[in-house]
Design an enzyme around this catalytic site. Structure first.
Site, short mmCIF file in Angstrom:
data_model
loop_
_atom_site.label_atom_id
_atom_site.label_comp_id
_atom_site.label_asym_id
_atom_site.label_seq_id
_atom_site.Cartn_x
_atom_site.Cartn_y
_atom_site.Cartn_z
N TYR A 12 11.08 2.87 1.25
CA TYR A 12 10.15 3.67 0.45
C TYR A 12 9.34 4.59 1.37
CZ TYR A 12 6.01 5.00 -2.12
OH TYR A 12 5.00 5.73 -2.67
N ILE A 67 0.86 -1.19 0.00
CA ILE A 67 0.00 0.00 0.00
C ILE A 67 0.90 1.24 0.00
CG2 ILE A 67 -1.96 1.19 1.04
CD1 ILE A 67 -2.95 -1.35 2.18
N HIS A 68 1.42 1.57 -1.16
CA HIS A 68 2.24 2.76 -1.37
C HIS A 68 1.35 3.99 -1.40
CE1 HIS A 68 6.38 1.70 -3.24
NE2 HIS A 68 6.26 1.31 -2.00
N ALA A 69 1.98 5.14 -1.61
CA ALA A 69 1.24 6.40 -1.60
C ALA A 69 0.05 6.40 -2.57
CB ALA A 69 2.18 7.55 -1.92
N ALA A 103 -2.75 3.92 -1.62
CA ALA A 103 -3.36 4.42 -0.39
C ALA A 103 -4.31 5.57 -0.71
CB ALA A 103 -2.29 4.87 0.59
#
Lengths: 85, 539
Positions: free
Chosen positions: B122, A14-16, A19
């Site tokens: 990240y 769930i990266h930026a 998300a």
């Protein structure tokens, strides 16, 4: 209250971006939608909280939905996750 | 009127308004406010302004670099709507009765700390996003916002120095010239200026704070000086010079479509170096015979995640189609050293130029390499593609590369995806590759000498260190001898050799290169016609 477990398949977790897509989806419903990973949890409408769960690919989350439109919200969020995450 | 001298990297003249790109001072003072509610309203208004700015940036980025790279600006907008963030700011303003700038700064520190302490590199890097939106808010609140978006009128960019990710975000049509206080003549600003045919003065000794936004300025690349607030006489002189330059440029344009041969009939291919799909316009405008170096890093820089195979494929395809059968040499990923992207998680290195970069990353993290190779091979159907590998030091590396290329080809075969046979060559940019060029020439189709790195490694001079400019002799005999060795070894195996570093564009050496038997020069598009003129004059 309804809930389901889901294992993240998107290789970036769930990266930026995912998300923020999830937050957009969650804001469509009146129900309170919560995402939990282990002992940490976050309201699905709060971007930074969702991101700070740091959910990675292959990890399992528990999604709970509670509120007047929980039936619609449950299927909405579930479909959203299955198709995009 | 104030005059400063610096090093010029492109001999042109520009006259126009200044846009100062200040590294803003984000230190914030804590002050008490009488009416916390009004202060919170001020914060909300600043959020709206920030969201508008980000929306504009988003639209501009979508148009220029595509949706995927632009998405970060959308994420920033959503961060500004984050309930926890807003509640924290509100809590500090009303709870402590203090100013919004301070509340934002404290909230920024707390939230970015959460990300910075995560165990995922990240996510750690997302701390920078929190700081970025918070700094934007502070700038708007304190009225120091200079409007980060570009204006409609072309401007002279004045800055301390520019990073690659900053230049990626710039609208190239709106830039008249660059003036920087730091940076060497090999810096990214310099490379960009040469590409764009615009004057640039590097290393001009003034205080950035003393320059007013929007003041008039003259950038004189011929004299190597910049004049802020010029008087009437200086303006007239600049106008005369600009007219003269245009006249000269017109004469060069008459060489378009003409052959690049010496008087005795020896042809030297003149290709162009480009760093982005949008640079293609300069290539066509200046009539280059092909693309001798396409840096593929633009696909990776200034974004938050790896470019997909499809994104890369589309970019390569566009270049190959636009060049319509002319040779296009694309260099595989050359990231690392001074070119960094957060999501690679490269970490800090004591000696980045000698570090984990370019082919070393590709041979270690082979998935990144394979994605790029697949995109390249798929695109090969649309034109005349050659692939070039950077930073080679051994035959083993070349063999390993071929193994990976063959794996990718097999995968494509299995999926019945077509591709053409492409020429594969290497950059000669390490002294090691020169010393074993006789061996390397047996394995590759061509050499292309990257003189910037070769010079830096041979002379042991850091090209980003402006203090060393005085010691840096691009015409050093060691470099010329190396070129000759590599050229002789290439020709012994029937292979061709080109130069794609800045030295290739040095008019003082063109005749020497012709005599060495260099087959190809790949230079900034702006240098193609001037070099064609020189080559046509060689006996």
């Amino acid at each position: 209250m309804k809930s389901f477990n889901y294992v993240i398949k998107d290789e970036v977790g769930i990266h930026a971006r995912p998300a923020s897509e999830l937050v957009k989806e969650a804001k469509k419903y009146a129900s309170v939608i919560t995402i939990a990973k282990g002992d940490k949890s976050a309201a699905a409408t709060k971007l930074m909280a969702v991101m700070s769960l740091g959910v990675k690919c292959g990890e399992e989350i528990t999604v709970t939905v509670e509120g007047e439109d929980e039936e619609t919200a449950f299927y909405g969020i579930k479909t959203f996750m299955e198709t995009t995450m | 009127m104030e005059k400063y001298s610096g090093k010029s990297v492109y001999k042109g003249v520009a006259l126009g308004r200044v846009m100062v790109l200040a590294k803003t001072d984000d230190s914030v003072k804590r002050t008490r406010v009488a009416d916390p509610e009004a202060e919170f309203a001020r914060f909300e208004a600043a959020c709206d302004t920030a969201k508008e700015q980000l929306q504009k940036l988003y639209e501009k980025a979508v148009a220029e670099v595509g949706e995927a790279s632009a998405a970060i600006f959308e994420v920033h907008q959503m961060m500004l709507e984050d309930e926890d963030y807003i509640e924290s700011v509100q809590g500090i303003i009303t709870g402590e009765g203090v100013n919004a700038e301070y509340a934002v700064a404290v909230t920024s520190d707390n939230f970015s700390e959460i990300f910075a302490s995560m165990d995922d590199d990240y996510m750690k890097a997302r701390a920078a996003d929190v700081k970025d939106i918070s700094n934007r808010l502070v700038r708007i609140l304190s009225g120091t916002d200079t409007g980060t978006g570009m204006t409609d009128e072309p401007v002279i960019i004045v800055a301390d120095d520019l990073t690659p990710s900053e230049t990626v975000q710039m609208d190239k049509d709106k830039i008249l010239a660059f003036v920087t206080i730091h940076g060497s003549t090999n810096s990214h600003t310099a490379i960009l200026a040469r590409m764009m045919n615009i004057p640039a003065i590097i290393g001009a000794p003034f205080e950035l704070e003393s320059i007013e936004n929007n003041c008039m300025a003259i950038v004189d690349g011929i004299k190597g000086e910049v004049i802020f607030d010029p008087d009437e006489k200086a303006v007239q002189e600049a106008k005369t010079k600009i007219a003269k330059e245009e006249e000269k440029h017109k004469l060069l344009l008459e060489l378009k479509g003409k052959e690049t041969k010496t008087k005795s009939g020896k042809e030297i291919k003149l290709y162009a170096n480009i760093g982005n799909v949008s640079d293609l316009a300069y290539v066509l405008e200046n009539d280059a015979g092909g693309i001798g170096l396409m840096r593929s890093e633009f696909l990776y820089l200034g974004r938050e995640d790896f470019p997909t195979e499809e994104e890369q494929f589309q970019a390569y395809k566009k270049v190959l189609q636009t060049m319509a059968g002319k040779k296009v040499i694309i260099r595989t990923l050359d990231i690392g050293a001074d070119k960094k992207a957060d999501y690679f998680n490269l970490g800090e290195e004591d000696n980045p130029a000698l570090g984990y970069r370019a082919i070393r990353i590709c041979l270690t993290q082979t998935e990144i390499f394979k994605t790029q190779l697949r995109a390249l091979l798929r695109a090969s159907n649309y034109g005349n593609l050659s692939i070039m590998y950077p930073m080679i030091i051994s035959v083993e590396e070349v063999k390993k590369i071929y193994e990976i290329v063959n794996e990718v080809k097999q995968e494509l075969d299995e999926k019945k995806i077509p591709y053409k046979d492409v020429e594969q060559g290497i950059m000669i940019e390490t002294p090691a590759s020169v010393m074993i060029s006789d061996e390397l020439a047996k394995y590759v189709d061509f050499f292309s000498v990257g003189t910037n790195d070769l010079t830096q490694y041979t002379l042991a001079i850091d090209r980003q260190n402006e203090k060393l400019d005085a010691f840096y002799n691009p015409h050093h005999e060691a470099i010329l001898r190396m070129l000759r060795i590599a050229a002789d070894n290439a020709h012994k195996e029937g292979k061709w050799i080109g130069i794609c570093g800045e030295l290739g564009a040095d008019p003082e050496l063109t005749e020497t290169f012709a005599e060495m038997g260099i087959d190809e020069l790949s230079v900034s598009p702006s240098m193609v016609l001037p070099l064609r003129k020189i080559i046509r004059d060689i006996p």
